[in-house]
Motif scaffolding. Sequence first.
Motif, mmCIF file in Angstrom:
data_model
loop_
_atom_site.group_PDB
_atom_site.id
_atom_site.type_symbol
_atom_site.label_atom_id
_atom_site.label_comp_id
_atom_site.label_asym_id
_atom_site.label_seq_id
_atom_site.Cartn_x
_atom_site.Cartn_y
_atom_site.Cartn_z
ATOM 1 N N ASP A 126 0.966 -5.567 6.290
ATOM 2 C CA ASP A 126 1.882 -4.323 6.055
ATOM 3 C C ASP A 126 1.207 -3.013 5.534
ATOM 4 O OD1 ASP A 126 3.950 -2.710 4.894
ATOM 5 O OD2 ASP A 126 5.021 -4.123 3.873
ATOM 6 N N VAL A 127 0.585 -2.428 6.566
ATOM 7 C CA VAL A 127 -0.147 -1.269 6.266
ATOM 8 C C VAL A 127 0.465 0.015 5.522
ATOM 9 C CG1 VAL A 127 -1.501 0.545 7.649
ATOM 10 C CG2 VAL A 127 -1.703 -1.634 8.545
ATOM 11 N N ASN A 128 1.594 0.107 5.929
ATOM 12 C CA ASN A 128 2.414 1.143 5.351
ATOM 13 C C ASN A 128 2.591 1.045 3.615
ATOM 14 O OD1 ASN A 128 3.015 2.634 7.472
ATOM 15 N ND2 ASN A 128 4.785 1.702 7.856
ATOM 16 N N LEU A 129 2.690 -0.282 3.355
ATOM 17 C CA LEU A 129 2.700 -0.491 2.192
ATOM 18 C C LEU A 129 1.096 -0.403 1.211
ATOM 19 C CD1 LEU A 129 4.312 -1.664 -0.342
ATOM 20 C CD2 LEU A 129 3.661 -3.922 0.206
ATOM 21 N N LEU A 130 0.187 -0.827 1.866
ATOM 22 C CA LEU A 130 -1.128 -0.826 1.382
ATOM 23 C C LEU A 130 -1.500 0.720 1.146
ATOM 24 C CD1 LEU A 130 -3.050 -3.301 3.534
ATOM 25 C CD2 LEU A 130 -2.162 -3.585 1.203
#
Length: 503
Positions: A126-130
Amino acid sequence: MADWLQSKIVRLGESSSVEEKKAILSDVKIKLGNLNNRETEQISRNVDFNQLFTQLTSSDRELVDQVCDILKTLFGILEPGEVYLRYSAEISQLIIHPTAVVRSLVLHEILCIVSNPQKLPLLLRDVNLLVAIINRIGDENLMVAKCAMCIMKEIGKNPNGLQILYTGELLRSFAKLLAKNDTIGFRIYEVIVDVAKSSKEGLEASVQSGFLNSLFDSLESEDILLQVNALEILTQLALTEEGLSYLEQQEVVRKLVQKIAQANENPLSNLLIPGLMKFFGNVARYWPNEIFSKYPVVVSALFEVIESGDQTILGVALDTLGHVSVCAEGKYAMQALGDAMPCALKKIDKIIQRMPTALRIRGLNNLALILGVQKAEQDNRILSLTKSWFDSMCDDPLGMIVALCRQPFADIRQAGLEVMVVLASQVWGQEYMSSYPGLVEFLLDRNIESFKECKEVKYEVVKQLIEAEHDIFDANTMQRFRDFVNQGPHYVEINTEVAIEGL
């Protein structure tokens, strides 16, 4: 029970009264507090959290806090990652919620996931969350920022997390925050250094990112406070063997030594010297011989500060000396410097007796470190060394310590007794104490100790004396020591008087 809670939550959504909502939430919180873990787990798995999440849009801070308390309880019962799997879209929104307590709630849930190596892969996709988590490192609320930092540190310690930490959008997010301002920049540097010191691979990845070199550049800043902050963070890296080696390869250590050598040329150097002392003191604690042999100017500067008595930096110099001398290897490294240590101890004697209270206590605390030797390390060589150092302080060093132990001030008295613990743990100290007039009576007299902390430290002194060599104290005294210890540190003697009729 789940039905009751669900009906309450439904009513929560229907009500337009803030006061009624608060009453409902109070009922729910009380009910949850009376359930066992199995019952709460069953509820957590069956309740629709979205109905609670919608209440977080309220402008009433007390109501939002109540909802967060309930969510925290329900989240805490579930396995790490369960909430994220069910509500990943909501989590991504709540992480940018305008209220800090909500952001903190979500980040703590994420921290539970990344702290579990089996669950961490859930997040790594989950790149967006990171990216959102990285951005929270710049949060105006320090607790939120620290939680976000902890999450990224944990990710960086994991081999799979390390592979993506300095790539693509994550790398760009770190870089943007670094450029924002110095305060946020140093939060990023703290994360980078923590990752770098966690493993050899972590160091290599942090070097490749270019962020470490950027931190090194801060050491050349005109802003002394910026240099101080950079030093504090780099000290953590220098405490690992690979980290120190890399700092030496990059000539960072040599440049820091130069700063010490040129300290007199810069009127602001007094601000930097404590940081430099801490850096070399922490490093020398682990590798004293390497530091002293490679960088003698550091040692000279340390003793110069102690000799000068400059109160603005004297405390840090004392801490550094204590730090370096705490292990046997450090003591021998100091011994190899000739008269430097005996001269410093004479100065410490003056500090302990004449300086302001804070420095006197610091002097005593570090004297305990300088003289202290673990039982397993005690042999004739090191005991001879600590005895000679103690003797070098003044004409009657034990008398000086005893006088401090009799002071009516708890802080000085306690610090003096802590030195006494160290003396009581070594044969020569036991011999000195056995022949000092009135000392045994002072140690065994409970009536003169009114401070709890002092009672406990004095108890530790007597505990050490129980293990004294057999021929130092007579059998009667040894029995009194044993009785004292068996009674405990807070034993109170009760004197009973019997009245006889007619007298």
